[in-house]
Design an enzyme around this catalytic site. Sequence first.
Site, mmCIF file in Angstrom:
data_model
loop_
_atom_site.group_PDB
_atom_site.id
_atom_site.type_symbol
_atom_site.label_atom_id
_atom_site.label_comp_id
_atom_site.label_asym_id
_atom_site.label_seq_id
_atom_site.Cartn_x
_atom_site.Cartn_y
_atom_site.Cartn_z
ATOM 1 N N GLU A 126 5.250 2.812 -0.719
ATOM 2 C CA GLU A 126 6.659 2.512 -0.970
ATOM 3 C C GLU A 126 7.450 3.806 -0.968
ATOM 4 O OE1 GLU A 126 9.332 -0.314 -3.903
ATOM 5 O OE2 GLU A 126 7.303 0.263 -4.505
ATOM 6 N N GLY A 127 8.677 3.735 -0.456
ATOM 7 C CA GLY A 127 9.519 4.919 -0.422
ATOM 8 C C GLY A 127 10.950 4.543 -0.150
ATOM 9 N N GLY A 128 11.762 5.529 0.243
ATOM 10 C CA GLY A 128 13.165 5.284 0.507
ATOM 11 C C GLY A 128 13.386 4.309 1.639
ATOM 12 N N PHE A 129 12.434 4.220 2.565
ATOM 13 C CA PHE A 129 12.556 3.319 3.712
ATOM 14 C C PHE A 129 12.295 1.872 3.339
ATOM 15 C CE2 PHE A 129 8.299 5.172 3.565
ATOM 16 C CZ PHE A 129 7.540 4.039 3.336
ATOM 17 N N GLY A 130 11.606 1.628 2.237
ATOM 18 C CA GLY A 130 11.193 0.286 1.883
ATOM 19 C C GLY A 130 9.739 0.276 1.459
ATOM 20 N N VAL B 102 5.398 -0.617 2.474
ATOM 21 C CA VAL B 102 4.366 -0.766 3.501
ATOM 22 C C VAL B 102 3.297 -1.715 2.963
ATOM 23 C CG1 VAL B 102 2.655 0.409 4.933
ATOM 24 C CG2 VAL B 102 4.779 1.575 4.331
ATOM 25 N N ASP C 13 8.917 16.699 9.324
ATOM 26 C CA ASP C 13 8.538 16.188 8.004
ATOM 27 C C ASP C 13 7.030 16.310 7.787
ATOM 28 O OD1 ASP C 13 9.253 15.181 5.529
ATOM 29 O OD2 ASP C 13 9.078 13.090 6.131
ATOM 30 N N ILE D 177 0.814 -1.220 0.000
ATOM 31 C CA ILE D 177 0.000 0.000 0.000
ATOM 32 C C ILE D 177 0.848 1.271 0.000
ATOM 33 C CG2 ILE D 177 -2.027 -1.056 1.063
ATOM 34 C CD1 ILE D 177 -1.093 -0.001 3.757
#
Length: 388
Positions: A82-86, A88, A208, A80
Amino acid sequence: MKCFYIFKDKFKNKKGQANSAPEPRDQSKSNSSPLSRTAKSLPSPRSIPELYKEKEHNLRVFSFQELKEATNGFNRLLKIGEGGFGSVYKGTVRPASGQGDPIVVAIKKLNNHGLQGHKQWLAEVQFLGVVSHPNLVKLLGYCSVDSERGIQRLLVYEYMPNRSLEDHLFKRGPPTLSWRKRLEIILGAAEGLAYLHGGMEVQVIYRDFKSSNVLLDKDFKPKLSDFGLAREGPTGDRTHVSTAVVGTYGYAAPEYVETGHLTIHSDVWSFGVVLYEILTGRRTLERNHPVKEQKLLDWVKQFPVDSKRFSMIIDPRLINEYSFNAAKQIAKLADSCLNKNAKERPTMTQVVEMLKQIIQDIEGGNTSTNRNAESSQSNLLRRKQNKV
């Protein structure tokens, strides 16, 4: 829950400023390390890591296998975000007691090669393990495993079915957010920020704030998420926190970008940007627009709030629905949050008061909304200036 953009790092953290707090319990290691300080030697106010030690038992420690099963092996169909962290994933876990129906959750799986890294994962565990407010997303637990198969870092949150404010403002598909709903959402977000700035023993700078980090539950109640960049505010006679410049382009306050000096005023600037996003239905940066319209804050300056052209910035999807006087007050509030002099920006508590007044006047069908709200705003800002 999207990736954050990291600015060019001109300001390196000084040695020793890294978070040295006790880490969450690692299932692959014993949890025998004692507190390094006794209760008698705790400073006042206590730090986030110290407060976290008191509350860490409230977080559930999941095994990696539990979360793998919860997401059908981290199935792409359940992704659901997605980003620099990985990534979700939406998943279901059993209640801690083992009894009752499965619980729907959001599971963030850290990408070890991503931008966020372990430090941000740890910060999120500790901050969300301490804070408690209706407008902050709830962290249910985490997974921390170091083994021969690799390092696994995951976070388990309450599931927010209506995704983010960003999704509803800018993406095709979701129904248009009504004028009233936008005001209710931004008020809730303001209350969450006000709590972080002054509602706890320690001051927290969110760092943020953006529309993609304002998540919406089944009733469209807003909750701030992603605390990986959060920092404790300055203490004692310090006026700011010196830190590397990170955040999302278009939302970070100019004085923070230029100096690396972080304060709660930085969050207020970011809030002002999002106020203009809900007014206009435009992102802070729209590269597919003509050059003069690409940067939101530069574009709205061409339509001053007291000019006849002001209505041209209002999201066209709100035509015949929004209150023109209330929209002017929202724009004036945004302008005050975007004051180049950080100390002259309103506090988030004052912002909450102003938003409540605007909504109250709309509910009462008050024809003098403009006069009442403008008077309230002037009084709030006057009190702010007298304190400086």
